[in-house]
Design a protein around this motif. Structure first.
Motif, mmCIF file in Angstrom:
data_model
loop_
_atom_site.group_PDB
_atom_site.id
_atom_site.type_symbol
_atom_site.label_atom_id
_atom_site.label_comp_id
_atom_site.label_asym_id
_atom_site.label_seq_id
_atom_site.Cartn_x
_atom_site.Cartn_y
_atom_site.Cartn_z
ATOM 1 N N UNK A 113 0.757 -1.412 0.249
ATOM 2 C CA UNK A 113 0.160 -0.057 0.117
ATOM 3 C C UNK A 113 0.967 1.201 0.179
ATOM 4 N N UNK A 114 0.931 1.814 -1.056
ATOM 5 C CA UNK A 114 2.274 3.131 -1.394
ATOM 6 C C UNK A 114 1.844 3.923 -0.018
ATOM 7 N N UNK A 115 0.600 4.276 -0.024
ATOM 8 C CA UNK A 115 0.201 5.627 1.092
ATOM 9 C C UNK A 115 -0.106 4.873 2.253
ATOM 10 N N UNK A 116 0.440 5.509 3.232
ATOM 11 C CA UNK A 116 0.107 5.200 4.676
ATOM 12 C C UNK A 116 -0.018 6.272 5.733
ATOM 13 N N UNK A 117 -0.863 6.530 6.824
ATOM 14 C CA UNK A 117 -1.151 7.620 7.422
ATOM 15 C C UNK A 117 -0.647 7.156 8.795
ATOM 16 N N UNK A 145 -2.271 14.396 15.185
ATOM 17 C CA UNK A 145 -1.638 14.642 14.071
ATOM 18 C C UNK A 145 -1.037 13.458 13.522
ATOM 19 N N UNK A 146 -1.210 13.270 12.232
ATOM 20 C CA UNK A 146 -0.927 12.200 11.137
ATOM 21 C C UNK A 146 -0.064 12.667 10.285
ATOM 22 N N UNK A 147 0.985 11.758 9.834
ATOM 23 C CA UNK A 147 1.911 11.748 8.767
ATOM 24 C C UNK A 147 1.629 11.006 7.682
ATOM 25 N N UNK A 148 1.600 11.455 6.526
ATOM 26 C CA UNK A 148 1.236 10.576 5.131
ATOM 27 C C UNK A 148 2.707 10.172 4.812
ATOM 28 N N UNK A 149 3.015 8.815 4.568
ATOM 29 C CA UNK A 149 4.188 8.287 4.062
ATOM 30 C C UNK A 149 3.822 7.638 2.722
ATOM 31 N N UNK A 156 5.834 12.239 3.081
ATOM 32 C CA UNK A 156 5.242 12.981 1.766
ATOM 33 C C UNK A 156 3.683 13.265 1.643
ATOM 34 N N UNK A 157 3.271 13.259 0.175
ATOM 35 C CA UNK A 157 1.784 12.864 0.164
ATOM 36 C C UNK A 157 1.002 14.257 0.330
ATOM 37 N N UNK A 164 3.203 19.303 3.726
ATOM 38 C CA UNK A 164 4.370 18.242 4.355
ATOM 39 C C UNK A 164 3.633 17.056 4.489
ATOM 40 N N UNK A 165 2.429 16.931 4.133
ATOM 41 C CA UNK A 165 1.934 15.480 4.323
ATOM 42 C C UNK A 165 1.152 15.275 5.571
#
Length: 643
Positions: free
Chosen positions: A420-424, A442-446, A452-453, A481-482
């Protein structure tokens, strides 16, 4: 990223678990009110005694309550890496029977040829579930972690934050007894300023010291997997149902054992697991508490039960040019107690690149072992798994496919894992709040394991302990900043898991939270208990409304402090105030260990501790401190000094 690049150090061994599990059951504990459900009795002390007896009664397997196995009502919550005095009877061919550094990898494969190999791995934490009724919010609170010995090669680390459990695999082993079938990924990270690395003549530690000076490296990450958990120190329980009942009854007899004075005997009952782990670099932007690497998600998901077929669980990957590293630490299931790995045949790793003929490029093959699949770069049978802590290193042709192409792992009978290329990923995975607090999650997209994202649309749901939707769908969009925030406004006491799903308008998770697929953030809100805070600070009020909760739930506390003795409580006032200070929540010795003291309870307790002593102990019933045998605390001290 992180532990999947070199240099890295692997370790393995054993870990013990000694949590009180009485609060896992809604009939004994209310996780919303954070209160022990005390039975009716004439006075509070009698209620506490009755509750302790009820907790013991819940130990034997009950056919009418299949999920109720209160196997450790007098635990300490302590979890430790430990040494075995003798080889494990369930795996007699294991070469390492203690928790120790087992290998190093400087970029050419794992080897045991380093002075650091064999150094002991030392850890002591306290296991606490933020959401007591569930299985997905476990944490280990600790102060330090050490690999090696003082005066020799070592890594000594001071805690930055608790160790967090993620990616529980309910299909790791067909052994079906409590959590014997599961494996869990644990992770924490340490900043450079919190580390001591004494390299001496160890090339691995010398390389690690040098790498810590690289741009973007901010510290070290420690990740481990526990699996094949054994209860009552008796592996045979996994297959002998009758033995489960007789063994539980034997524990109950110990728990109920009385001496002539009528004083019970404290009896912890830890479970024990196998463990493999890895130490590696922590780079800026990487999660400190869970893998942020490329996530290859499981395509089949078992539920609890011995009849479920085995499945391969979610894995993690790092691609660096011509080097592909896979973390299969929690992925590859066993066939039974002897830890033989399920043979899926050769595993093909491919890149799903639509620009290539056929839409994919074969990258490498992972064999089961050298006898069945000769000539492969790597293998996943038990000896290889233990030697490398489940980490597989492969050489690939990085020019033959796009580095952003999703990765996939398949066997001769089908697809096992797909990226799964996108992860939060949440910045804070498990958060404690009061019901009057407002905050943000707060969540970060990987994207392919890299932060990124920007601009990614996300749908967020809040789920309760029964996986019912209590908030959402909430539509959010990641900033440049994703990162994106989930509002956590003040609300009544509750436990909610916040689950982000990549994409706009996504439906709620089918079947509830799936830890093999979903990322998530748990938030526990404790009641304000303003009415409790306003009470007069009498001993009667303090014991009935505050201390009885933990006096009932945690009999092990009798070893250190009798919560039913006002004189002891007053005499320990400075220590109690320090250990219950919310500023010390992350500490190993925080009280209560369950982290569920409310603000109102703390206020009333502190008012009592700060008030002058009346000079006479209050008797809260016929079995109160004034009427207990004078030798009680002396006997407890002698009997129970060791945790």
């Amino acid at each position: 990223m992180s532990v999947l690049e070199t240099p890295r150090i692997v370790f393995r061994g054993n870990i013990a678990w000694d949590p009180i599990v009485t609060n896992n059951y809604f009939g004994l504990y209310d996780e919303n009110s954070a209160e022990t459900v005390l039975p009716h009795a004439d006075d509070t002390w009698a209620q506490v005694q009755a509750f302790r007896a009820e907790a013991i009664d819940a130990v034997p397997p009950d056919p009418k309550k299949a999920n109720q196995r209160n196997w450790d009502p007098q635990g300490t919550h302590r979890s430790v890496f430990y040494d075995l005095a003798a080889p494990d009877s369930a795996s007699p061919d294991s070469a390492i029977t203690d928790s120790a550094v087992s290998g190093v990898d400087l970029g050419s494969g794992t080897t045991a040829d380093d002075p650091f190999v064999g150094a002991p791995a030392r850890f002591s934490g306290k296991l606490v579930d933020l959401e007591p009724y569930g299985s997905y919010s476990s944490q280990l609170f600790f102060d330090t972690m050490t690999f090696g010995i003082d005066g020799g090669c070592r890594i000594a680390a001071k805690r930055r934050t608790r160790v967090t459990a993620r990616y529980i695999n309910l299909g790791r082993n067909p052994v079906f007894y409590i959590a014997g079938f599961a494996s869990i990924v644990w992770q924490t990270s340490f900043l450079i300023e919190d580390l001591i690395v004494d390299a001496f003549d160890s090339p691995a530690l010398q390389a690690l010291q040098s790498a810590l000076g690289q741009p973007g490296v901010i510290g070290l990450t420690v990740r481990w997997v526990n699996y094949r958990t054994v209860y009552y120190d008796c592996p045979e329980l996994a297959t002998d149902i009758a033995l489960r009942t007789t063994t539980a009854q034997a524990l109950v007899a110990k728990l109920r054992l009385n001496d002539a004075a009528g004083n019970g005997v404290w009896q912890p009952n830890p479970a024990r697991s196998k463990m493999v782990g890895v130490i590696g670099l922590w780079r800026e932007g990487e999660p400190l508490h869970e893998p942020g690497d490329r996530a290859l998600l499981a395509t089949s998901f078992p539920t609890q039960g011995p009849a479920n077929p085995p499945c391969v669980a979610t894995a993690f990957a790092r691609l660096d040019g011509d080097s592909l590293t896979l973390d299969l630490g929690s992925s590859m299931p066993e066939t039974g107690l002897d830890l033989t790995k399920q043979n899926w045949g050769p595993l093909e790793v491919v890149a799903l690149d639509s620009s290539k003929p056929g839409g994919s490029v074969s990258l490498a093959t992972i064999g089961y072992d050298e006898d069945t699949d000769p000539g492969c770069q790597a293998y996943y049978a038990r000896p290889y798994y233990e030697a490398d802590s489940g980490i597989v290193s492969l050489k690939v042709d990085g020019s033959s496919f796009s580095p952003d192409a999703p990765l996939q792992v398949s066997c001769p009978t089908g697809i096992l894992l797909t990226e799964a290329p996108f992860r939060a990923v949440p910045l804070v995975p498990n958060l404690y709040l009061d019901e009057t607090d407002s905050a943000e999650g707060i969540f970060q997209i990987y994207v392919n394991g890299v932060p990124g994202g920007g601009g990614t649309e996300v749908t967020v749901y809040g789920l309760d302990a029964n996986d019912a939707v209590v908030s959402g769908p909430t539509a959010v969009t990641a900033g440049p900043d994703g990162r994106f925030a989930v509002d956590l406004p003040a609300s009544p006491a509750s436990v909610v898991s916040h689950v982000p799903l990549i994409g706009a308008g996504q439906p709620a998770p089918s079947g509830g939270l799936n830890p093999q697929v979903d990322t998530y953030m748990y938030v526990r809100r404790l009641p304000a208990d303003a009415a409790v805070a306003a009470l007069d600070p009498t001993w009667d009020n303090v014991y009935t409304r505050v201390l009885a909760n933990w006096n009932a739930m945690a009999p092990c506390m009798d070893n250190w402090l009798d919560l039913h003795d006002p004189d002891q409580v007053r005499a320990s006032a400075p220590a109690i105030k320090y250990l219950t200070d919310p500023a010390n929540l992350e500490a190993f010795s925080y009280m209560p260990v369950t982290r569920d003291m409310t603000a109102g309870e703390r206020t009333l307790l502190y008012k009592f501790l700060d008030s002058p002593s009346p000079g006479a102990a209050v008797n809260l019933g016929s079995e109160g401190p004034a009427n207990r045998p004078a030798t009680d605390r002396i006997r407890i001290s002698r009997y129970m000094r060791s945790p």
